[in-house]
Design an enzyme around this catalytic site. Structure first.
Site, PDB file in Angstrom:
ATOM      1  N   ALA A 256       2.423   0.447   5.101  1.00 24.95           N
ATOM      2  CA  ALA A 256       1.279  -0.106   5.829  1.00 24.95           C
ATOM      3  C   ALA A 256       0.755  -1.420   5.258  1.00 24.95           C
ATOM      4  CB  ALA A 256       0.140   0.923   5.946  1.00 24.95           C
ATOM      5  N   GLY A 258       2.038  -4.272   5.879  1.00 26.43           N
ATOM      6  CA  GLY A 258       2.068  -5.173   7.040  1.00 26.43           C
ATOM      7  C   GLY A 258       0.882  -4.915   7.965  1.00 26.43           C
TER       8      GLY A 258
HETATM    9  O1  RIB Z   1       3.343   0.730   9.068  1.00 28.93           O
HETATM   10  C1  RIB Z   1       3.297   1.987   8.440  1.00 28.93           C
HETATM   11  C2  RIB Z   1       3.323   3.081   9.452  1.00 28.93           C
HETATM   12  O2  RIB Z   1       4.576   3.107  10.073  1.00 28.93           O
HETATM   13  C3  RIB Z   1       3.151   4.461   8.878  1.00 28.93           C
HETATM   14  O3  RIB Z   1       1.797   4.826   8.761  1.00 28.93           O
HETATM   15  C4  RIB Z   1       3.941   5.335   9.839  1.00 28.93           C
HETATM   16  O4  RIB Z   1       3.148   6.131  10.645  1.00 28.93           O
HETATM   17  C5  RIB Z   1       4.763   4.372  10.665  1.00 28.93           C
HETATM   18  O5  RIB Z   1       4.284   4.262  11.933  1.00 28.93           O
END
Ligand code: RIB
Length: 314
Positions: A256, A258
Site C-alpha cells: 500500500a 503506492g
Molecule cells: O495496494 C495494496 C493493496 O493491494 C492491498 O491492500 C490488497 O488488498 C491489494 O488490493
C-alpha cells in the site's frame, strides 16, 4: 471546481503472512506471522486521504462489499478515518474482496486478489453516486474494479472539472479514451512495462521509463508519474521530466505504499499545493507507510507527514 476527494475503487480484507522468503512454484515455506488487515487499493487510498484531511475536506468512498462480516468491518475502518461511506454498496450475492498477501524479510510483497463484490461493481452502480464523483476536486481511481466502471467514473470526473488520478494497478491494458480522461497516471515500473506492451519488470532504467511514459503520453495521457521505489517518483510530461527523490526510511512492509503516495498527492493538490510541493507531500506519505505493517494501519496522520517534511530530507 468541486470540493474534497472521492475514491472510486476496491475494498478488500487482506490476509497477510510474513515469510523469510517467497516460495517457488510447487514449494512450501513456513511463515512466522499472520494478520488480517483492512485493505483494497481504493479503500487504502480513501483511508489515507481521510487521515490526512482530518475533517477539513470531505473524503468519500464509492465501491462495493459483499454481504459478509468483512464488508461491515471494512466500512467501519473507513468511517474511523473520517471517510464518508454512504456510497459503499453491498452485493449480498457476492463475498467481500480478499487479498492473500505475503511479505518477505526484505519488506517486498506478493499479492493475489480475489475480487468478489469489487468484480460486480458495474457502471450502473455509479448512477446513485454521480454527485459524489462530480462534486469532488480530486478523484482517485485504480484498476481493481471493472474497467467500464473506471472509465465511467473518469468521464464523470473529467466533465465536472476534477483532477483525475489513475493508479493503473493491477496492470492491464487500458483504452486511449481512459488515458485521455486522466490528469496523473501513476504506474510503478512493472505496471508501466505492462501498459506499454512489455512483460512485468520490477525495475526500469530511467531512460527506458521516460521513453515508455512518453508512449502513453502519445496515446493521450497528460502526465505520467512513475513510482520507482527507493529511487523516488519520476514525473514525465511531453517535454519535461522531474524526479522527486524518496525519503530514506527503514522499510518493514511496502504493501500500500503506492496507495499512500496517491492519497498524499490527492490531498496536497486538493488543498491547493503546487505540483512540486504535492509530489514531495506524496513521497513523504508513502515513506512513512512503509515503516509500518499492514495496508490501512500503515497510513500516516497529517502531523506525521508534516513532521517528516519539516525534517528536510527527501
Ligand atoms: O495496494 C495494496 C493493496 O493491494 C492491498 O491492500 C490488497 O488488498 C491489494 O488490493
Amino acid at each position: 471546481m468541486g470540493q474534497g476527494i472521492t475514491v472510486v475503487g476496491s475494498l478488500n480484507a487482506d490476509l497477510v503472512v510474513a515469510v523469510r522468503r517467497f516460495p517457488g512454484p510447487g514449494e512450501t515455506v513456513t511463515g512466522h506471522d499472520f494478520a488480517v488487515f483492512p485493505g483494497g487499493k481504493g479503500a487504502n487510498q480513501a483511508f489515507a486521504a481521510g487521515r490526512l484531511a482530518s475533517g477539513e475536506m470531505p473524503v468519500r468512498m464509492v465501491g462495493q462489499v459483499g454481504g459478509d462480516a468483512y464488508g461491515e468491518w471494512l466500512r467501519q475502518s473507513l468511517s474511523r478515518a473520517g471517510v464518508d461511506v454512504t456510497h459503499v454498496r453491498t452485493d449480498a450475492a457476492a463475498p467481500t474482496g480478499l487479498a492473500m498477501v505475503a511479505i518477505d524479510a526484505a519488506a517486498q510483497n506478493q499479492i493475489v486478489v480475489v475480487p468478489g463484490a469489487n468484480g460486480s461493481f458495474n457502471p450502473a452502480a455509479l448512477t446513485a453516486a454521480h454527485h459524489a464523483v462530480a462534486d469532488a476536486a480530486v478523484v482517485l481511481l485504480q484498476l481493481e474494479i471493472p474497467l467500464p466502471t473506471v472509465q465511467t467514473a473518469a468521464r464523470i470526473a473529467r466533465e465536472a472539472g476534477a483532477i483525475v488520478i489513475l493508479d493503473p494497478a493491477p496492470a492491464r491494458a487500458v483504452a486511449d479514451v481512459l488515458l485521455r480522461s486522466v490528469d496523473y497516471l501513476t504506474p510503478n515500473e512493472s505496471e508501466l512495462s505492462v501498459l506499454t506492451g512489455g512483460a512485468p519488470q520490477a525495475t526500469l532504467r530511467r531512460g527506458d521509463a521516460v521513453a515508455r511514459a512518453r508512449q502513453l503520453i502519445a496515446r493521450g495521457a497528460t502526465r505520467v508519474l512513475v513510482k520507482m521505489g527507493r529511487q523516488g517518483a519520476l514525473l514525465v510530461t511531453e517535454s519535461a521530466e522531474q524526479l522527486q527523490p524518496a525519503f530514506p526510511v527503514e522499510a518493514v512492509d511496502t504493501t500500500a505504499a503506492g496507495d499512500a503516495f496517491n492519497a498524499g498527492l490527492a490531498f496536497a493538490l486538493g488543498s491547493g499545493a503546487d505540483e512540486a510541493d504535492a509530489l514531495r507531500y506524496a513521497a513523504a506519505t508513502a515513506a512513512i507507510s512503509v515503516t509500518r505493517p499492514g495496508a490501512q494501519p500503515s497510513m500516516p496522520s497529517r502531523a506525521d507527514v508534516e513532521s517528516l517534511l519539516k525534517s528536510g530530507s527527501g
